[in-house]
Motif scaffolding. Structure first.
Motif, PDB file in Angstrom:
ATOM      1  N   ILE A 119       0.724  -1.151  -0.072  1.00 10.20           N
ATOM      2  CA  ILE A 119       0.109  -0.160  -0.049  1.00 10.20           C
ATOM      3  C   ILE A 119       1.170   1.155  -0.373  1.00 10.20           C
ATOM      4  O   ILE A 119       2.356   1.081   0.793  1.00 10.20           O
ATOM      5  CB  ILE A 119      -0.877  -0.475   1.361  1.00 10.20           C
ATOM      6  CG1 ILE A 119      -0.458   0.498   2.345  1.00 10.20           C
ATOM      7  CG2 ILE A 119      -1.998  -1.314   1.353  1.00 10.20           C
ATOM      8  CD1 ILE A 119      -0.566   0.266   3.863  1.00 10.20           C
ATOM      9  N   THR A 120       0.475   2.468  -0.788  1.00 11.58           N
ATOM     10  CA  THR A 120       1.141   3.603  -0.122  1.00 11.58           C
ATOM     11  C   THR A 120      -0.121   4.595  -0.751  1.00 11.58           C
ATOM     12  O   THR A 120      -1.301   4.290  -0.165  1.00 11.58           O
ATOM     13  CB  THR A 120       1.433   3.933  -2.143  1.00 11.58           C
ATOM     14  OG1 THR A 120       2.459   5.235  -2.309  1.00 11.58           O
ATOM     15  CG2 THR A 120       0.825   3.372  -3.191  1.00 11.58           C
ATOM     16  N   ALA A 121      -0.216   5.940  -0.244  1.00 13.88           N
ATOM     17  CA  ALA A 121      -0.806   6.878  -0.341  1.00 13.88           C
ATOM     18  C   ALA A 121      -1.127   7.869  -1.328  1.00 13.88           C
ATOM     19  O   ALA A 121      -0.647   7.472  -2.295  1.00 13.88           O
ATOM     20  CB  ALA A 121       0.159   7.925   0.606  1.00 13.88           C
ATOM     21  N   ARG A 122      -2.571   7.820  -1.084  1.00 17.70           N
ATOM     22  CA  ARG A 122      -3.716   8.564  -2.565  1.00 17.70           C
ATOM     23  C   ARG A 122      -2.621   9.274  -2.450  1.00 17.70           C
ATOM     24  O   ARG A 122      -2.296  10.052  -2.068  1.00 17.70           O
ATOM     25  CB  ARG A 122      -4.327   9.007  -2.188  1.00 17.70           C
ATOM     26  CG  ARG A 122      -5.621   7.332  -2.293  1.00 17.70           C
ATOM     27  CD  ARG A 122      -6.926   7.735  -2.645  1.00 17.70           C
ATOM     28  NE  ARG A 122      -7.542   8.376  -2.812  1.00 17.70           N
ATOM     29  CZ  ARG A 122      -9.181   8.729  -3.653  1.00 17.70           C
ATOM     30  NH1 ARG A 122      -9.542   7.080  -3.526  1.00 17.70           N
ATOM     31  NH2 ARG A 122      -9.058   9.468  -4.762  1.00 17.70           N
ATOM     32  N   ARG A 123      -2.554  10.557  -4.035  1.00 20.68           N
ATOM     33  CA  ARG A 123      -1.826  10.957  -4.654  1.00 20.68           C
ATOM     34  C   ARG A 123      -2.491  12.309  -4.278  1.00 20.68           C
ATOM     35  O   ARG A 123      -1.796  13.533  -4.776  1.00 20.68           O
ATOM     36  CB  ARG A 123      -1.088  11.331  -6.214  1.00 20.68           C
ATOM     37  CG  ARG A 123       0.651  10.410  -5.752  1.00 20.68           C
ATOM     38  CD  ARG A 123       0.851   9.750  -6.701  1.00 20.68           C
ATOM     39  NE  ARG A 123       0.696   9.142  -7.381  1.00 20.68           N
ATOM     40  CZ  ARG A 123       0.103   8.054  -8.639  1.00 20.68           C
ATOM     41  NH1 ARG A 123       1.587   8.709  -9.332  1.00 20.68           N
ATOM     42  NH2 ARG A 123      -0.396   7.457  -9.422  1.00 20.68           N
ATOM     43  N   LEU A 129       4.724  15.882   2.383  1.00 19.32           N
ATOM     44  CA  LEU A 129       5.422  15.973   3.626  1.00 19.32           C
ATOM     45  C   LEU A 129       3.969  14.660   3.801  1.00 19.32           C
ATOM     46  O   LEU A 129       4.624  13.647   4.862  1.00 19.32           O
ATOM     47  CB  LEU A 129       5.554  16.653   4.073  1.00 19.32           C
ATOM     48  CG  LEU A 129       5.927  16.951   5.278  1.00 19.32           C
ATOM     49  CD1 LEU A 129       7.133  16.007   5.186  1.00 19.32           C
ATOM     50  CD2 LEU A 129       5.087  17.805   6.043  1.00 19.32           C
ATOM     51  N   GLY A 130       2.840  14.331   3.252  1.00 21.27           N
ATOM     52  CA  GLY A 130       1.795  13.829   3.885  1.00 21.27           C
ATOM     53  C   GLY A 130       1.916  11.954   3.470  1.00 21.27           C
ATOM     54  O   GLY A 130       1.678  11.475   4.379  1.00 21.27           O
ATOM     55  N   SER A 135       3.710   6.737   4.820  1.00 16.89           N
ATOM     56  CA  SER A 135       4.423   5.825   4.546  1.00 16.89           C
ATOM     57  C   SER A 135       5.347   4.760   5.883  1.00 16.89           C
ATOM     58  O   SER A 135       5.978   3.773   6.060  1.00 16.89           O
ATOM     59  CB  SER A 135       5.727   5.890   3.365  1.00 16.89           C
ATOM     60  OG  SER A 135       5.236   6.093   2.165  1.00 16.89           O
ATOM     61  N   GLY A 136       6.405   6.343   5.972  1.00 15.84           N
ATOM     62  CA  GLY A 136       6.763   5.723   6.950  1.00 15.84           C
ATOM     63  C   GLY A 136       5.834   5.013   8.942  1.00 15.84           C
ATOM     64  O   GLY A 136       6.398   4.469   9.229  1.00 15.84           O
ATOM     65  N   LEU A 137       4.879   5.527   8.870  1.00 13.32           N
ATOM     66  CA  LEU A 137       3.800   5.099   9.524  1.00 13.32           C
ATOM     67  C   LEU A 137       3.369   3.496   9.052  1.00 13.32           C
ATOM     68  O   LEU A 137       3.910   2.866  10.527  1.00 13.32           O
ATOM     69  CB  LEU A 137       2.479   5.829   9.457  1.00 13.32           C
ATOM     70  CG  LEU A 137       1.628   4.962  11.178  1.00 13.32           C
ATOM     71  CD1 LEU A 137       2.245   5.959  12.149  1.00 13.32           C
ATOM     72  CD2 LEU A 137       0.086   6.424  10.871  1.00 13.32           C
ATOM     73  N   SER A 214      -5.707   5.816   0.569  1.00 11.98           N
ATOM     74  CA  SER A 214      -6.650   6.711   1.525  1.00 11.98           C
ATOM     75  C   SER A 214      -5.931   7.436   2.872  1.00 11.98           C
ATOM     76  O   SER A 214      -5.722   6.578   3.536  1.00 11.98           O
ATOM     77  CB  SER A 214      -8.140   6.449   1.217  1.00 11.98           C
ATOM     78  OG  SER A 214      -8.963   8.271   2.416  1.00 11.98           O
ATOM     79  N   THR A 215      -5.901   8.452   2.567  1.00  8.17           N
ATOM     80  CA  THR A 215      -5.474   9.144   4.500  1.00  8.17           C
ATOM     81  C   THR A 215      -5.797   9.671   4.825  1.00  8.17           C
ATOM     82  O   THR A 215      -5.393  10.612   5.689  1.00  8.17           O
ATOM     83  CB  THR A 215      -3.898   9.362   3.747  1.00  8.17           C
ATOM     84  OG1 THR A 215      -4.209  10.434   2.752  1.00  8.17           O
ATOM     85  CG2 THR A 215      -2.750   8.548   3.195  1.00  8.17           C
TER      86      THR A 215
END
Length: 243
Positions: A119-123, A129-130, A135-137, A214-215
């Motif tokens: 999984i990766t964050a939606r752009r 930064l978000g 990703s780090g979390l 989704s973030t």
């Protein structure tokens, strides 16, 4: 009869589900049936899914018992009853990348019982930064999960590696053998993974099976609240569903 079904649980996702449906229609492998399980939405989620036209059959099922575990379990068992032998799941606020279905099929037909993707964050929800924080979390939560005593022990046939419920695929045979997705309490994904780990060692992780996640939890909970959630500390006074 199509052997691969994609299950998408959804609740009040009228603002996002069209993008998810479009991402599924853009898959390089469209040889599947899509089942959207509407969990008693109060908006137009189910109507959007019913109106969707795709290069594959689309089904909409309503599950009135609240909870994502209920929606997922009902959807998986419905698909199995209608001939599914391979099952993949994503969520109605996620964007599977074009090779997602192909990677899921390759993993399951290549000997895996359960395939977990990346999984990766939606752009379109946060800036650089978000997305970096997300990703780090995820990396920290994965490491924490491996150290938790509840995830270790002689009863497990495979080592613990965190998996996201919105990016997984499983054979119908294994789903039934492990007891399926727990219907509650939420979150159910860790419990489900441990059920699978007690049943088989045939768990694979695919770097090419990618879902953009989704973030919005980050916006709703803040940094500390989101970290607690991903580290298994619950949502505290906040709702478990940050819509």
């Amino acid at each position: 009869m199509t052997q691969l079904w994609v299950i998408v649980p959804a609740y009040d996702e009228a603002a996002r589900i069209q993008q998810t449906l479009d991402a599924l229609a853009a898959q390089t492998d469209t040889g599947f049936e899509l089942l959207v399980v509407d969990n008693g939405s109060t908006d137009g989620t189910a109507d959007i899914a019913r109106a969707f036209r795709a290069p594959f059959p689309v089904h909409v099922l309503v599950e009135t018992e609240k909870g994502v575990g209920c929606a997922v379990d009902t959807g998986f068992r419905y698909a199995i009853a209608h001939g599914a032998r391979l099952l993949a799941r994503t969520d109605a606020d996620c964007l599977p990348r074009p090779g997602w279905v192909a990677a899921a099929r390759a993993g399951l037909t290549g000997g895996a019982g359960l395939v977990c993707g990346r999984i990766t964050a939606r752009r379109d929800e946060h800036g650089l930064l978000g997305r970096a924080f997300f990703s780090g979390l995820v990396a920290v939560a994965a490491a924490f999960g491996r150290l938790r005593p509840a995830h270790r022990g002689s009863g497990y046939k495979a080592p613990y590696r965190m998996h996201a419920g919105n990016n997984m695929a499983i054979t119908a045979e294994l789903y039934e053998a492990c007891g399926g997705m727990p219907r509650r309490p939420s979150p159910t994904d860790r419990t489900f993974l441990n059920r699978v780990r007690r049943t088989t060692s045939a768990i694979r992780h695919s770097r090419t099976m990618v879902v953009e996640n989704s973030t919005r939890r980050l916006a709703a909970y803040g940094i500390t609240g989101t970290a607690k959630w991903y580290l298994g500390r619950g949502s505290g006074p906040l709702t478990a569903d940050p819509r």
